[in-house]
Write a protein that holds these residues in place. Structure first.
Motif, mmCIF file in Angstrom:
data_model
loop_
_atom_site.group_PDB
_atom_site.id
_atom_site.type_symbol
_atom_site.label_atom_id
_atom_site.label_comp_id
_atom_site.label_asym_id
_atom_site.label_seq_id
_atom_site.Cartn_x
_atom_site.Cartn_y
_atom_site.Cartn_z
ATOM 1 N N SER A 66 0.823 -1.204 0.000
ATOM 2 C CA SER A 66 0.000 0.000 0.000
ATOM 3 C C SER A 66 0.864 1.264 0.000
ATOM 4 C CB SER A 66 -0.935 0.003 1.206
ATOM 5 O OG SER A 66 -0.179 -0.049 2.399
ATOM 6 N N HIS A 122 -2.548 -4.286 -16.068
ATOM 7 C CA HIS A 122 -3.222 -4.441 -14.773
ATOM 8 C C HIS A 122 -4.338 -5.475 -14.830
ATOM 9 C CE1 HIS A 122 -0.992 -1.274 -12.909
ATOM 10 N NE2 HIS A 122 -1.517 -0.309 -13.648
ATOM 11 N N ASP A 123 -4.894 -5.708 -16.002
ATOM 12 C CA ASP A 123 -5.999 -6.662 -16.168
ATOM 13 C C ASP A 123 -5.554 -7.743 -17.158
ATOM 14 O OD1 ASP A 123 -8.365 -8.038 -16.397
ATOM 15 O OD2 ASP A 123 -9.486 -6.381 -17.305
ATOM 16 N N ALA A 159 -1.391 -12.858 -9.166
ATOM 17 C CA ALA A 159 -1.685 -13.480 -7.875
ATOM 18 C C ALA A 159 -1.096 -14.876 -7.751
ATOM 19 C CB ALA A 159 -3.196 -13.539 -7.650
ATOM 20 N N GLU A 213 -1.587 -11.766 -0.296
ATOM 21 C CA GLU A 213 -2.924 -11.177 -0.276
ATOM 22 C C GLU A 213 -2.831 -9.695 -0.602
ATOM 23 O OE1 GLU A 213 -3.445 -10.240 4.423
ATOM 24 O OE2 GLU A 213 -3.965 -12.237 3.736
ATOM 25 N N GLU A 219 -4.923 -6.375 -3.012
ATOM 26 C CA GLU A 219 -5.187 -6.032 -4.407
ATOM 27 C C GLU A 219 -3.906 -5.573 -5.100
ATOM 28 O OE1 GLU A 219 -8.255 -3.256 -7.005
ATOM 29 O OE2 GLU A 219 -8.099 -2.951 -4.845
ATOM 30 N N TRP A 220 -3.095 -4.749 -4.429
ATOM 31 C CA TRP A 220 -1.818 -4.268 -4.954
ATOM 32 C C TRP A 220 -0.707 -4.946 -4.181
ATOM 33 C CZ3 TRP A 220 -1.690 -1.697 -9.367
ATOM 34 C CH2 TRP A 220 -2.869 -1.099 -9.803
ATOM 35 N N ARG A 221 0.276 -5.497 -4.898
ATOM 36 C CA ARG A 221 1.314 -6.316 -4.280
ATOM 37 C C ARG A 221 2.692 -5.932 -4.805
ATOM 38 N NH1 ARG A 221 -1.204 -12.222 -4.393
ATOM 39 N NH2 ARG A 221 -3.346 -11.709 -3.922
ATOM 40 N N HIS A 268 -0.928 -5.144 -9.790
ATOM 41 C CA HIS A 268 -2.301 -5.525 -9.451
ATOM 42 C C HIS A 268 -2.399 -7.042 -9.409
ATOM 43 C CE1 HIS A 268 -6.682 -5.816 -9.586
ATOM 44 N NE2 HIS A 268 -6.651 -4.584 -9.087
ATOM 45 N N GLU A 269 -3.189 -7.577 -8.474
ATOM 46 C CA GLU A 269 -3.327 -9.026 -8.332
ATOM 47 C C GLU A 269 -3.867 -9.690 -9.591
ATOM 48 O OE1 GLU A 269 -6.124 -10.212 -5.337
ATOM 49 O OE2 GLU A 269 -7.578 -8.687 -5.943
ATOM 50 N N ASN A 270 -4.635 -8.963 -10.412
ATOM 51 C CA ASN A 270 -5.192 -9.505 -11.647
ATOM 52 C C ASN A 270 -4.346 -9.163 -12.866
ATOM 53 O OD1 ASN A 270 -7.397 -10.644 -10.326
ATOM 54 N ND2 ASN A 270 -8.495 -8.699 -10.380
#
Length: 117
Positions: A38, A58-59, A81, A90, A92-94, A105-107
């Motif tokens: 974060s 990101h997607d 992810a 865990e 959303e942003w890693r 982004h996790e996706n």
């Protein structure tokens, strides 16, 4: 001042090394070694040269992952992810080892995707 040498034997040298190695987990407990995703800025796929070279998005549904045929998982299941370079379990942003100092982004997906063991 002391006239004793710092390490006069191998045993003393080993004690010093083991003491140094024992300090590493203590530093992590204090929190000096932790980086929160974060706190990291997100990778900009349009301007970041690493992201451009690795075709990061990101997607993952907007990626060309089917044409790269990365081994380990079907292309439609490949995301940041479940990538080996993802440094978090865990969120959303890693943090990612391919993008130091930035968050993914996790996706997301890039051409360096590799299945996390």
């Amino acid at each position: 001042m002391s006239d004793k040498p710092i390490c006069k034997s191998r045993r003393d040298a080993m004690k010093m090394m083991l003491g140094g190695f024992a300090a590493i987990p203590v530093i992590n407990l204090v929190g000096l070694g932790n980086v929160q995703a974060s706190d990291l800025p997100p990778v900009d796929p349009a301007t970041n040269p690493i992201a451009i070279a690795l075709k990061y998005v990101h997607d993952a549904t907007e990626s060309e992952r089917e044409s790269y045929n990365r081994p380990g998982a079907p292309a439609n299941e490949q995301t940041c992810a479940n990538c080996a370079f993802d440094m978090a379990s865990e969120g959303e942003w890693r943090p990612c080892s391919l993008f130091p100092g930035m968050a993914i982004h996790e996706n997301g997906w890039c051409t360096s995707w590799a299945l996390k063991s």
